[in-house]
Write a protein that holds these residues in place. Structure first.
Motif, PDB file in Angstrom:
ATOM      1  N   GLN A  60      31.193  39.059  32.824  1.00 16.81           N
ATOM      2  CA  GLN A  60      31.688  37.797  33.078  1.00 16.81           C
ATOM      3  C   GLN A  60      32.028  36.526  32.892  1.00 16.81           C
ATOM      4  O   GLN A  60      33.601  35.706  32.949  1.00 16.81           O
ATOM      5  CB  GLN A  60      30.037  36.849  32.890  1.00 16.81           C
ATOM      6  N   LYS A  61      32.797  36.459  31.258  1.00 15.32           N
ATOM      7  CA  LYS A  61      33.724  35.073  30.920  1.00 15.32           C
ATOM      8  C   LYS A  61      34.748  36.074  31.439  1.00 15.32           C
ATOM      9  O   LYS A  61      35.917  35.446  31.589  1.00 15.32           O
ATOM     10  CB  LYS A  61      33.603  35.572  29.149  1.00 15.32           C
ATOM     11  N   SER A  63      35.674  37.643  33.114  1.00 12.71           N
ATOM     12  CA  SER A  63      35.521  37.306  35.238  1.00 12.71           C
ATOM     13  C   SER A  63      37.042  35.947  35.904  1.00 12.71           C
ATOM     14  O   SER A  63      37.035  35.869  37.127  1.00 12.71           O
ATOM     15  CB  SER A  63      34.792  38.038  36.566  1.00 12.71           C
ATOM     16  N   GLN A  64      36.414  34.935  34.534  1.00 15.61           N
ATOM     17  CA  GLN A  64      36.056  33.839  35.062  1.00 15.61           C
ATOM     18  C   GLN A  64      37.880  33.104  35.736  1.00 15.61           C
ATOM     19  O   GLN A  64      37.634  32.486  36.930  1.00 15.61           O
ATOM     20  CB  GLN A  64      36.199  32.462  34.156  1.00 15.61           C
ATOM     21  N   ILE A  67      38.044  33.285  40.000  1.00 10.59           N
ATOM     22  CA  ILE A  67      37.735  32.062  40.821  1.00 10.59           C
ATOM     23  C   ILE A  67      38.299  31.505  40.800  1.00 10.59           C
ATOM     24  O   ILE A  67      38.528  31.268  42.321  1.00 10.59           O
ATOM     25  CB  ILE A  67      36.466  31.932  40.045  1.00 10.59           C
ATOM     26  N   CYS A 107      42.820  38.072  32.155  1.00  9.92           N
ATOM     27  CA  CYS A 107      41.422  39.006  32.455  1.00  9.92           C
ATOM     28  C   CYS A 107      40.727  40.545  31.566  1.00  9.92           C
ATOM     29  O   CYS A 107      39.599  39.878  31.407  1.00  9.92           O
ATOM     30  CB  CYS A 107      40.475  39.621  33.841  1.00  9.92           C
ATOM     31  N   GLU A 110      40.572  38.654  28.249  1.00 10.25           N
ATOM     32  CA  GLU A 110      39.176  37.180  28.032  1.00 10.25           C
ATOM     33  C   GLU A 110      38.031  38.446  27.287  1.00 10.25           C
ATOM     34  O   GLU A 110      37.403  38.406  26.821  1.00 10.25           O
ATOM     35  CB  GLU A 110      39.447  37.069  28.861  1.00 10.25           C
TER      36      GLU A 110
END
Length: 188
Positions: A60-61, A63-64, A67, A107, A110
């Motif tokens: 989730q982090k 894939s920011q 967005i 990504c 991260e």
């Protein structure tokens, strides 16, 4: 004829031991369950122990940045690759939309930095675990994995993409359909 009414109850007729579920409410006294994760799913190479929840949070982090690129993460899985030393985590992503390589490299970094397990962080810093590898797969790859499992007896309604893959056929599918690979620069 029976002199009383029968009550039809919907219930779980098949489930996997180790699923963690939450009761989201009730329907006429029957609990509505939401699947949370599989218990005891652990990514591990050295002294690290990352659960499915840890993986979910890291993805989730990581894939920011997608967005901002107007892209979408369709599905993902992972694998602890230990054939070569040092072993490392491989995360496979299927993405909808176009993303430049700079964003995908970010990504990857991260995701790697988001794993908070102390054993993982220490192992990454002393190179006991190698840099995380992010593999971008062709659209439809996860559908091929589902078809493989269904062909071996799983039902479509019961199938959930495994978040940690060890199945050699699934790994072969993922690696054959990988179009881009990135290695993390976190901890350098």
């Amino acid at each position: 004829m029976y002199p009383y009414k029968t009550k039809q109850v919907k219930c779980l007729y098949r489930y996997r031991l180790g699923d963690v579920v939450e009761v989201a409410g009730f329907y006429k006294g029957t609990p509505k369950l939401n699947f949370i994760c599989r218990r005891k799913l652990i990514l591990t190479i050295n002294i690290d122990k990352n659960t499915e929840k840890d993986l979910q949070l890291a993805v989730q982090k990581g894939s920011q940045p997608l967005i901002k690129s107007r892209a979408e993460l369709v599905d993902f899985t992972s694998h602890a690759k230990t054939e070569n030393q040092p072993g490392h985590y491989v995360v496979y992503w299927e993405i909808k939309g176009e993303v430049n390589e700079h964003i995908l490299a970010l990504c990857c970094k991260e995701i790697d930095a988001a794993f908070a397990d102390h054993g993982y962080v220490v192992s990454r810093k002393n190179n006991s675990i190698g840099p995380l590898e992010l593999c971008i797969v062709e659209p439809g790859t996860f559908k091929k994995i589902m078809e493989h499992f269904i062909g071996n007896g799983a039902t479509m309604s019961q199938f959930k993409t495994p978040r940690c893959i060890t199945n050699p056929v699934s790994l072969k599918i993922l690696n054959l359909w990988t179009v881009k690979r990135f290695h993390s620069t976190a901890y350098m």
